[in-house]
Design a protein around this motif. Structure first.
Motif, mmCIF file in Angstrom:
data_model
loop_
_atom_site.group_PDB
_atom_site.id
_atom_site.type_symbol
_atom_site.label_atom_id
_atom_site.label_comp_id
_atom_site.label_asym_id
_atom_site.label_seq_id
_atom_site.Cartn_x
_atom_site.Cartn_y
_atom_site.Cartn_z
ATOM 1 N N UNK A 1 -0.489 0.483 1.906
ATOM 2 C CA UNK A 1 -0.717 1.820 1.442
ATOM 3 C C UNK A 1 0.504 2.276 0.310
ATOM 4 N N UNK A 2 1.665 2.012 0.756
ATOM 5 C CA UNK A 2 2.836 2.253 0.313
ATOM 6 C C UNK A 2 2.919 1.446 -1.122
ATOM 7 N N UNK A 3 2.239 0.225 -0.950
ATOM 8 C CA UNK A 3 2.310 -0.609 -2.175
ATOM 9 C C UNK A 3 1.304 0.017 -3.217
ATOM 10 N N UNK A 4 0.242 0.548 -3.028
ATOM 11 C CA UNK A 4 -0.862 1.134 -3.806
ATOM 12 C C UNK A 4 -0.129 2.402 -4.290
ATOM 13 N N UNK A 5 0.864 3.225 -3.500
ATOM 14 C CA UNK A 5 1.448 4.367 -4.001
ATOM 15 C C UNK A 5 2.411 3.904 -5.015
ATOM 16 N N UNK B 1 2.371 -5.162 -12.299
ATOM 17 C CA UNK B 1 2.098 -4.385 -11.069
ATOM 18 C C UNK B 1 0.837 -4.976 -10.422
ATOM 19 N N UNK B 2 -0.273 -5.534 -11.204
ATOM 20 C CA UNK B 2 -1.378 -6.153 -10.724
ATOM 21 C C UNK B 2 -1.012 -7.477 -9.670
ATOM 22 N N UNK B 3 0.030 -8.175 -10.230
ATOM 23 C CA UNK B 3 0.437 -9.515 -9.459
ATOM 24 C C UNK B 3 1.083 -8.905 -8.085
ATOM 25 N N UNK B 4 1.992 -7.761 -8.319
ATOM 26 C CA UNK B 4 2.416 -7.441 -6.995
ATOM 27 C C UNK B 4 1.445 -6.643 -5.954
ATOM 28 N N UNK B 5 0.533 -5.971 -6.216
ATOM 29 C CA UNK B 5 -0.597 -5.525 -5.324
ATOM 30 C C UNK B 5 -1.423 -6.807 -5.034
ATOM 31 N N UNK C 1 7.383 -6.727 -7.869
ATOM 32 C CA UNK C 1 8.706 -6.336 -6.595
ATOM 33 C C UNK C 1 8.585 -5.146 -5.955
ATOM 34 N N UNK C 2 8.761 -4.102 -6.971
ATOM 35 C CA UNK C 2 8.579 -2.829 -6.658
ATOM 36 C C UNK C 2 7.055 -2.680 -5.856
ATOM 37 N N UNK C 3 6.436 -3.075 -6.061
ATOM 38 C CA UNK C 3 4.733 -2.887 -5.788
ATOM 39 C C UNK C 3 4.768 -3.566 -4.301
ATOM 40 N N UNK C 4 5.341 -4.836 -4.290
ATOM 41 C CA UNK C 4 5.200 -5.659 -3.106
ATOM 42 C C UNK C 4 6.311 -4.808 -1.887
#
Ligand code: B1M
Length: 221
Positions: free
Chosen positions: A65-69, A43-47, A11-14
């Protein structure tokens, strides 16, 4: 408990919550979760989800970009826990990079971390690297393996260029070529005459061990 943490990391990545991603990664380690599982299940599921939202037009480049960051912020905390601090005999030297025209680095970095954690000396030359930059690094490091990552259907052709350039430089018999990245397949590996294809960072370790001992041949995960 662990699934809840994986979901929160995703969720944090999404949502591109960079600070939260770091805090969650620290908390995950503190409660004894496996860093590799946090990466794979969280993380991988999020990205991947962010990528799907981008593909469907719901997200634009800034969100990606912000998700990758956010993913990188969490990886900065989780990856050192994967490597540990044990001293090992060097299994082999690998030059690793992302091919020319391609700026994707998260998967490549993960592959580098797993190889390092398993005793390989990894020379990471970064992203957007031409075949001649790969070759210069291979010669400098006297590397036995060169690993090229590509995430775009357009840039995966640079992996073919790398194989050709190694041939032109007279290095093809001494250096094994491993390729990977989301659009890359085993059959593409065969088609371009690379030596090994790995689907993910864990199988990249297995392939690298096989390549370091093997003559030029097809090795796939
Ligand atoms: Co980009 N991007 N992106 N992107 N991006 C993809 C790849 C895309 C599939 C998204 C989509 O549309 N669904 C799409 C490609 C479409 C295509 O080619 N058919 C795409 C696009 C279009 C683009 C841009 C063109 C967007 C634009 O500008 N309009 C642009 C291109 C920039 C460029 O490179 N020139 C672009 C930019 C970006 C960001 C900069 C925003 C960011 C990258 C940030 C960074 O790396 N610092 C980004 C991201 C994050 C993605 C997605 C969402 C996620 C990639 C990722 O990090 N995955 C991606 C969608 C997706 O892949 N589902 C997408 C997590 C990572 C752990 O997995 O990288 O697959 P992965 O690595 C795995 C395996 O593949 C394997 O092991 C790794 C770990 O398990 N592996 C290897 C990888 N390399 C290996 C090497 C090996 C062995 C195994 O041996 C050497």
């Amino acid at each position: 408990m662990s699934q809840d943490m994986f979901d929160r990391l995703a969720e944090a990545v999404i949502k591109g919550e960079i600070a939260d991603a770091g805090v969650l990664a620290k908390a995950a380690l503190e409660i004894g979760l496996d860093p590799l599982q946090c990466i794979a299940e969280g993380l991988t599921k999020g990205i991947q989800k962010a990528g799907e939202l981008f593909a469907s037009g719901e997200y634009f480049l800034p969100e990606l970009i912000i998700g990758a960051d956010a993913m990188k912020a969490a990886l900065d905390i989780l990856e050192p826990a994967l490597v540990g601090d044990q001293v090992r005999e060097v299994a082999g030297t690998i030059v690793l990079g992302t091919v020319e025209g391609d700026l994707h680095e998260i998967g490549k970095n993960l592959v580098g971390t797993m190889l390092t954690a398993n005793g390989f000396k990894v020379i990471d030359i970064g992203v957007d690297k031409s075949a001649s930059e790969f070759i210069d690094a291979v010669e400098d490091a006297r590397a036995g393996i060169v690993g090229a990552s590509a995430l775009l259907t357009t840039t995966m052709l640079q992996q073919k260029r790398l194989v050709e350039a190694l041939e032109e430089a007279g290095l093809r018999d001494t250096v094994r070529v491993m390729i990977g990245g989301a659009p890359v397949t085993e059959s593409f590996c065969r088609e371009i005459g690379a030596d090994g294809y790995a689907e993910d960072a864990i199988s990249a370790v297995d392939i690298a061990f096989r390549l370091i001992d093997a003559p030029a041949q097809q090795t796939t995960s």
